[in-house]
Every structure is written in structure tokens, then in C-alpha cells.
Design a protein around this motif. Structure first.
Motif, PDB file in Angstrom:
ATOM      1  N   LYS A 101      12.054  14.364  22.505  1.00  0.00           N
ATOM      2  CA  LYS A 101      12.458  12.982  22.704  1.00  0.00           C
ATOM      3  C   LYS A 101      14.024  12.860  22.129  1.00  0.00           C
ATOM      4  CE  LYS A 101       8.727  10.027  23.070  1.00  0.00           C
ATOM      5  NZ  LYS A 101       7.760   8.978  22.590  1.00  0.00           N
ATOM      6  N   PRO A 126      19.608   8.170  26.160  1.00  0.00           N
ATOM      7  CA  PRO A 126      19.214   9.768  26.367  1.00  0.00           C
ATOM      8  C   PRO A 126      18.897   9.898  27.679  1.00  0.00           C
ATOM      9  CG  PRO A 126      17.839   8.393  24.730  1.00  0.00           C
ATOM     10  CD  PRO A 126      19.271   7.560  25.140  1.00  0.00           C
ATOM     11  N   GLN A 144       7.488   5.261  21.844  1.00  0.00           N
ATOM     12  CA  GLN A 144       8.730   5.327  21.912  1.00  0.00           C
ATOM     13  C   GLN A 144       9.533   6.084  20.144  1.00  0.00           C
ATOM     14  OE1 GLN A 144       7.055   3.593  21.084  1.00  0.00           O
ATOM     15  NE2 GLN A 144       8.242   0.784  20.646  1.00  0.00           N
ATOM     16  N   THR A 164      13.784   5.509  24.475  1.00  0.00           N
ATOM     17  CA  THR A 164      13.266   7.342  24.280  1.00  0.00           C
ATOM     18  C   THR A 164      11.890   7.126  25.124  1.00  0.00           C
ATOM     19  OG1 THR A 164      13.077   6.065  22.108  1.00  0.00           O
ATOM     20  CG2 THR A 164      14.887   7.916  22.038  1.00  0.00           C
TER      21      THR A 164
END
Ligand SMILES: [Fe+2]
Length: 364
Positions: A101, A126, A144, A164
Motif C-alpha cells: 500500500k 496510489p 485501508q 489505500t
């Protein structure tokens, strides 16, 4: 009430190969895995077969060890950026899945400094990520959160944003079949801790409680296998499912003080994360029982365990606790754990006295 889970979940034997188009979130993959977990579990071979047969280029980062640091992830993010990755595949236990992540964030934000990750607000979103867990404990594939070690602060710290979450998770128990017994037990206790901390959390909702109780029923039926140390494929599948259910609920509620109090045990004593939580669970529940007795009764009933004390005995038999602690250590740790943000969602008042008492009764 809010319930947010943007992760597509595929569950069952061979789900990676059978849903291979779902793994292809881009055209250049950066695979994040542990030193051995990807290879030993067979998950990396399945992923490479899918990528090769689909003509997708990929690079592998297989140096993520236990308790990855912010700096390690930053370096891997740079490598992913240089490779031109447009999606990430995380394979492994909590460490690689959490690291992936951070790497997904750093890969598209090269101007960031390592600690900027904790601002939780990034110029570029991301990279999309796919997860394949190879341990049954973290639940990171459906949360997350990413917990990384910050060496300069001498602890672990988590970051999270709605971006995330993994886009897709593949839940296949066969990847956990080669796990050594003690890792199986430690990670299973982490999953149990997630289910219990979410269910007893002041932020729990009807949805999370329903899922957490289901997870505890699944977990409770595996106590015999965990105690005896013999697992069928079905046991492996079920333990992984209980872990995913635990992840789904902590993604909504967060954990509570078992996790924040467990972090110094891991940081200072190198105690595996699940084991650290397991050492504290009984005393946590003994306190929770005073403020939310009906909930604690219901959770024990779903686990199929008669009392908090009996659960404590089961946990002790599963954990290889050979550690010794001093009052000076716990007195020091409690100074920071009492300030942790998840102390607020504890079902009882997580004061300095209460946490000191939990540490002392659990460890001294
Ligand atoms: Fe955990």
C-alpha cells in the motif's frame, strides 16, 4: 451508519487462475512479496503464470521482511516508479500486504519524503492494487490500513486513506497450507483479535457486529484444529475466511487498545504481532465484561467458549510465550499506549490505571 468496502473479493480454490482477468489492473505490474512467502505458498508462481500468459511485464520486489519500515517502502516505491509500474500486486502476510500500500503511494508521488505518507493526502492517487494473502490473520487485503515501523519514533504507525484499499483480493486457503504451526496460530490469534476488537469497539455498527459474530463462529469451530495443530484444506480455507471477515470489520471500526498495547511488545521484544495481541486479549475482555457484559457473553457463545477465563487458557496453549517482562518496561510502554488514538474507541475507559492493570495482569 457507514460501511465502505471497495475491494472485490474472489474466494475459493484456484480463484486467482480462474479469475485471472481480474488480476490484470494495468499493463506493468510491480509485485511486492516477502523473502519466502510468495514462493513457498505457490501464489507467486500462479501470478507469474497469469502475467506471462497475458503478456504483462512485471518486476518483483521480494525483500520485504517482517515489520517493514517506512524507508524500505520508500525505496521500493522508487524502484516501482523507475520500472514504470501501473499496478501493484501484493502477495504474502501482513508485512508485504501493508508495504504494498505504501509502495503504491510512493510509486506515483516521487516528490514526497518518506514521512509524508502519514499526511494521508497525496498529490497523485496510489496505483491500483491486487492482494493475495498467504497467512490467515492480517485481513490487510480488505482494509485501508498499512502499519509500518518508524525507526526514528521507535514504534509502529499506521496510515490509511479511502484510496489505500486493494481493488481486488483473492482468498484461497491453499496458499496458507505450508505455513508452520506457530505462524498459523499467531496469525489466527491476530484475526480473532480483529474480530473481538471490532465487535467490542464503540464504533461497531449492526453490519460490523453481524459480520464479526459470523467470523467468530467460523473461528470458534477451528479451535480444535488450532490446538491439535492438524489442519485440513477446509480448516485452512475457514481460517483465512475468518481473517478476511476480521479485516472487513476493522476497516469500518478500527481496532482498539489490544492492538495499540501490542505494538511495543513487537517493537521492543520482537514478539510476533498476533502473539502480542493474544497475550493481552484475556485481560482486555475481563475489563470489557464489566461494561458490556451482554456483548461479551454473545461473543463467547459464538466462539463456543464458556468464559473469558477459558478463552485465556486456549490462547495460552496456542501461544509460545517464553518472554519475560519487567514493571519498568510496562510502566514505560503505557505512557505512550495510553495516548494512542484507538484508546478512544475502547468499550471501557482506557486510563493509565486501566492499561497498567492490563499490562501487569497479562505480562508480569
Ligand atoms: Fe492485527
Amino acid at each position: 451508519m457507514k460501511f465502505y468496502l471497495p475491494t472485490k473479493i474472489y474466494k475459493g480454490r484456484n480463484c486467482v487462475v480462474e479469475n485471472k482477468e481480474q488480476l490484470l489492473l494495468g499493463t506493468r505490474a510491480y509485485i511486492v512479496t516477502g523473502r519466502t512467502s510468495g514462493k513457498l505458498s505457490g501464489a507467486l508462481a500462479d501470478v507469474e503464470n497469469v502475467l506471462n500468459s497475458s503478456n504483462i511485464s512485471y518486476a518483483i520486489c521480494d525483500r520485504i521482511g517482517n515489520n517493514p519500515t517506512v524507508e524500505e517502502c520508500f525505496e521500493a516505491g522508487k524502484a516501482a516508479n523507475e520500472f514504470g509500474a501501473d499496478f501493484i500486486i501484493g502477495i504474502g502476510g501482513g508485512s508485504p500486504l501493508d508495504a504494498a500500500k505504501a509502495i503504491a503511494v510512493y510509486a506515483v508521488n516521487p516528490q514526497m519524503s518518506p514521512m509524508d505518507i502519514y499526511k494521508c493526502d497525496y498529490p497523485a492517487k496510489p496505483l491500483p492494487m491486487a492482494a493475495i494473502p498467504t497467512t490467515a490473520g492480517t485481513g490487510s487485503e480488505v482494509t485501508q490500513y498499512s502499519v509500518l515501523t518508524v525507526a526514528s519514533e521507535q514504534t509502529k504507525r499506521s496510515f490509511s486513506t479511502e484510496d489505500t484499499f486493494y481493488k481486488v483480493a483473492f482468498i484461497d486457503g491453499k496458499y496458507t497450507e505450508k505455513l508452520p504451526l506457530q505462524i498459523t496460530r499467531n496469525t489466527a490469534v491476530d484475526a480473532l483479535s480483529h474480530l473481538i476488537e471490532s465487535y467490542t469497539n464503540t464504533r461497531s455498527t449492526e453490519m460490523t457486529e453481524y459480520i464479526a459474530l459470523k467470523g467468530m463462529r467460523v473461528w470458534g469451530k477451528k479451535i480444535k484444529a488450532l490446538t491439535e495443530g492438524v489442519f485440513t484444506s477446509e480448516d485452512r480455507e475457514d481460517l483465512l475466511w475468518a481473517s478476511t471477515l476480521g479485516g472487513i470489520v476493522i476497516a469500518q471500526t478500527g481496532t482498539t487498545i489490544v492492538h495499540s498495547m501490542g505494538y511495543p511488545l513487537t517493537f521492543y521484544k520482537d514478539i510476533p504481532h498476533g502473539m502480542a495481541n493474544g497475550m493481552l486479549l484475556e485481560q482486555y475482555l475481563a475489563n470489557a465484561e464489566k461494561t458490556i457484559p451482554e456483548k461479551v457473553d454473545l461473543l463467547l457463545m459464538n466462539l463456543g467458549v464458556a468464559s473469558v477465563e477459558d478463552l485465556g487458557k486456549i490462547l495460552k496453549s496456542l501461544l509460545l510465550n517464553t518472554y519475560t517482562f519487567t514493571k519498568a518496561e510496562t510502566d514505560l510502554w503505557v505512557q505512550s499506549t495510553v495516548k494512542a488514538k484507538n484508546a478512544v474507541t475502547c468499550p471501557f475507559s482506557a486510563t493509565l490505571e486501566a492499561e497498567t492493570d492490563i499490562f501487569e495482569k497479562s505480562l508480569l
